[in-house]
Design a protein around this motif. Sequence first.
Motif, PDB file in Angstrom:
ATOM      1  N   LEU A 188      -3.845   0.936   6.037  1.00 32.28           N
ATOM      2  CA  LEU A 188      -2.852  -0.127   6.024  1.00 32.28           C
ATOM      3  C   LEU A 188      -3.440  -1.400   6.635  1.00 32.28           C
ATOM      4  N   PRO A 189      -3.343  -2.524   5.949  1.00 28.75           N
ATOM      5  CA  PRO A 189      -3.821  -3.790   6.526  1.00 28.75           C
ATOM      6  C   PRO A 189      -3.136  -4.063   7.865  1.00 28.75           C
ATOM      7  N   ALA A 190      -3.907  -4.503   8.840  1.00 27.75           N
ATOM      8  CA  ALA A 190      -3.383  -4.677  10.192  1.00 27.75           C
ATOM      9  C   ALA A 190      -4.029  -5.862  10.863  1.00 27.75           C
ATOM     10  N   ARG A 191      -3.466  -6.226  11.999  1.00 25.30           N
ATOM     11  CA  ARG A 191      -4.038  -7.263  12.857  1.00 25.30           C
ATOM     12  C   ARG A 191      -4.104  -6.708  14.261  1.00 25.30           C
ATOM     13  N   TRP A 192      -5.210  -6.950  14.953  1.00 19.94           N
ATOM     14  CA  TRP A 192      -5.335  -6.466  16.327  1.00 19.94           C
ATOM     15  C   TRP A 192      -5.476  -7.643  17.293  1.00 19.94           C
ATOM     16  N   VAL A 230       0.839  -1.197   0.000  1.00 17.44           N
ATOM     17  CA  VAL A 230       0.000   0.000   0.000  1.00 17.44           C
ATOM     18  C   VAL A 230       0.877   1.251   0.000  1.00 17.44           C
ATOM     19  N   LEU A 231       1.911   1.258   0.825  1.00 15.18           N
ATOM     20  CA  LEU A 231       2.788   2.423   0.902  1.00 15.18           C
ATOM     21  C   LEU A 231       3.553   2.636  -0.402  1.00 15.18           C
ATOM     22  N   ARG A 232       3.939   1.539  -1.060  1.00 12.11           N
ATOM     23  CA  ARG A 232       4.593   1.692  -2.368  1.00 12.11           C
ATOM     24  C   ARG A 232       3.645   2.337  -3.367  1.00 12.11           C
ATOM     25  N   GLN A 233       2.361   1.963  -3.291  1.00  8.51           N
ATOM     26  CA  GLN A 233       1.368   2.568  -4.183  1.00  8.51           C
ATOM     27  C   GLN A 233       1.228   4.059  -3.888  1.00  8.51           C
ATOM     28  N   THR A 238       5.189 -13.188  26.291  1.00  4.29           N
ATOM     29  CA  THR A 238       5.085 -12.303  27.458  1.00  4.29           C
ATOM     30  C   THR A 238       4.386 -12.964  28.642  1.00  4.29           C
ATOM     31  N   GLY A 239       3.703 -14.081  28.399  1.00  2.00           N
ATOM     32  CA  GLY A 239       2.910 -14.702  29.450  1.00  2.00           C
ATOM     33  C   GLY A 239       1.465 -14.249  29.462  1.00  2.00           C
ATOM     34  N   LEU A 240       1.120 -13.292  28.613  1.00  2.00           N
ATOM     35  CA  LEU A 240      -0.272 -12.858  28.499  1.00  2.00           C
ATOM     36  C   LEU A 240      -1.056 -13.852  27.642  1.00  2.00           C
ATOM     37  N   THR A 241      -2.344 -13.938  27.898  1.00  2.00           N
ATOM     38  CA  THR A 241      -3.234 -14.823  27.150  1.00  2.00           C
ATOM     39  C   THR A 241      -3.951 -14.030  26.064  1.00  2.00           C
ATOM     40  N   LEU A 242      -4.026 -14.599  24.888  1.00  2.00           N
ATOM     41  CA  LEU A 242      -4.773 -13.970  23.798  1.00  2.00           C
ATOM     42  C   LEU A 242      -6.259 -14.165  24.051  1.00  2.00           C
ATOM     43  N   LEU A 243      -6.981 -13.057  24.195  1.00  2.00           N
ATOM     44  CA  LEU A 243      -8.413 -13.094  24.480  1.00  2.00           C
ATOM     45  C   LEU A 243      -9.265 -12.913  23.227  1.00  2.00           C
ATOM     46  N   ALA A 244      -8.738 -12.165  22.268  1.00  2.00           N
ATOM     47  CA  ALA A 244      -9.451 -11.936  21.015  1.00  2.00           C
ATOM     48  C   ALA A 244      -8.468 -11.368  20.004  1.00  2.00           C
ATOM     49  N   ASP A 245      -8.756 -11.584  18.728  1.00  2.00           N
ATOM     50  CA  ASP A 245      -7.942 -10.953  17.684  1.00  2.00           C
ATOM     51  C   ASP A 245      -8.752 -10.897  16.407  1.00  2.00           C
ATOM     52  N   GLY A 246      -8.273 -10.112  15.459  1.00  2.00           N
ATOM     53  CA  GLY A 246      -8.989  -9.980  14.205  1.00  2.00           C
ATOM     54  C   GLY A 246      -8.237  -9.113  13.221  1.00  2.00           C
ATOM     55  N   ALA A 247      -8.742  -9.090  11.993  1.00  2.00           N
ATOM     56  CA  ALA A 247      -8.168  -8.242  10.954  1.00  2.00           C
ATOM     57  C   ALA A 247      -8.680  -6.818  11.124  1.00  2.00           C
ATOM     58  N   GLY A 248      -7.825  -5.854  10.823  1.00  2.00           N
ATOM     59  CA  GLY A 248      -8.217  -4.453  10.936  1.00  2.00           C
ATOM     60  C   GLY A 248      -7.458  -3.608   9.934  1.00  2.00           C
ATOM     61  N   ALA A 249      -7.480  -2.322  10.167  1.00  3.34           N
ATOM     62  CA  ALA A 249      -6.770  -1.393   9.286  1.00  3.34           C
ATOM     63  C   ALA A 249      -6.290  -0.207  10.106  1.00  3.34           C
ATOM     64  N   LEU A 250      -5.137   0.300   9.721  1.00  4.28           N
ATOM     65  CA  LEU A 250      -4.589   1.508  10.332  1.00  4.28           C
ATOM     66  C   LEU A 250      -4.822   2.657   9.359  1.00  4.28           C
ATOM     67  N   VAL A 251      -5.759   3.518   9.703  1.00  8.60           N
ATOM     68  CA  VAL A 251      -6.136   4.631   8.832  1.00  8.60           C
ATOM     69  C   VAL A 251      -5.060   5.707   8.877  1.00  8.60           C
ATOM     70  N   GLN A 252      -4.686   6.204   7.696  1.00  7.96           N
ATOM     71  CA  GLN A 252      -3.651   7.228   7.575  1.00  7.96           C
ATOM     72  C   GLN A 252      -4.272   8.572   7.163  1.00  7.96           C
ATOM     73  N   THR A 253      -3.461   9.600   7.162  1.00 11.21           N
ATOM     74  CA  THR A 253      -3.960  10.937   6.817  1.00 11.21           C
ATOM     75  C   THR A 253      -3.550  11.364   5.408  1.00 11.21           C
ATOM     76  N   VAL A 254      -3.187  10.389   4.572  1.00 10.88           N
ATOM     77  CA  VAL A 254      -2.884  10.658   3.169  1.00 10.88           C
ATOM     78  C   VAL A 254      -3.822   9.826   2.305  1.00 10.88           C
ATOM     79  N   HIS A 255      -3.824  10.122   1.007  1.00 16.04           N
ATOM     80  CA  HIS A 255      -4.739   9.459   0.085  1.00 16.04           C
ATOM     81  C   HIS A 255      -3.969   8.880  -1.099  1.00 16.04           C
ATOM     82  N   LEU A 256      -4.555   7.861  -1.696  1.00 19.05           N
ATOM     83  CA  LEU A 256      -3.999   7.275  -2.907  1.00 19.05           C
ATOM     84  C   LEU A 256      -4.208   8.232  -4.081  1.00 19.05           C
ATOM     85  N   PRO A 257      -3.479   8.015  -5.179  1.00 15.16           N
ATOM     86  CA  PRO A 257      -3.660   8.896  -6.350  1.00 15.16           C
ATOM     87  C   PRO A 257      -5.101   8.994  -6.825  1.00 15.16           C
TER      88      PRO A 257
END
Length: 239
Positions: A229-233, A163-166, A203-222
């Motif tokens: 940005l594709p992300a995981r939470w 995405v950043l290359r684009q 770390t010793g922490l237990t995973l309670l939940a996770d999922g696909a997400g996105a990191l919204v940026q303040t710039v736009h594509l052409p």
Amino acid sequence: MDVSQRYREAWEGYWAATSDTPGDAIWDADPSVTAAPDIERLLPYADPALPVLDLGCGNGTQTRYLATRFVRAIGVDLSHAAVAHARRADPGGAAEFAQLDLVDAAAVAALHERIGDAHVYLRAVIHQSEPGARPAVAAAVATLVGKRGRAFVTEPTPASKDVLRQVAQGPDGPPEKLRRVLEHGLRPAEATEEEVRRLLGETGLTLLADGAGALVQTVHLPDGARVELPARWFVLGRT
């Protein structure tokens, strides 16, 4: 352990070159599309009576939102310049801000001793940390959560690089906000999803939940579309 001088100077230089204008940092999107949906994912597992720590808070945009959802919000950042930005943007003192190196285990432990167990909000910090420092960053999350807190961690996946290359291939090259990141030697999306999972699991922490997400940026594509940005939470805590 400490971060390298190069890494520290890169972040000080970046924030020194960034204005106080909201959105001037490429990741400084409005909380309505960042912290707000993240906290909705966290709250089913979290006690809102505990304080929340925004690790890598930058100019404090998300920290100020967190202060509206929890009894106490504290933002910490490696960069003194970032903390100065955050304090200027919060003249009413809705949140608290301090400089903290997350790989300094003694300083992290002292913060936990001072405020007790807390929820942790870690948005896109592991991926740009130096490889040798990433285990310490993950360990800091576990220390600060303690027994009662919960952590919300979200990181871009390597697909974000495409995405950043684009973004960079616009007719005028990378937009100024992305160019400033690259010129200061900051490296987006350097950690794989597998590495992030492994670091959090160690770390010793237990995973309670996770999922696909996105990191919204303040710039736009052409084509005018907002960059996400594709992300995981991940939501983590001690069982």
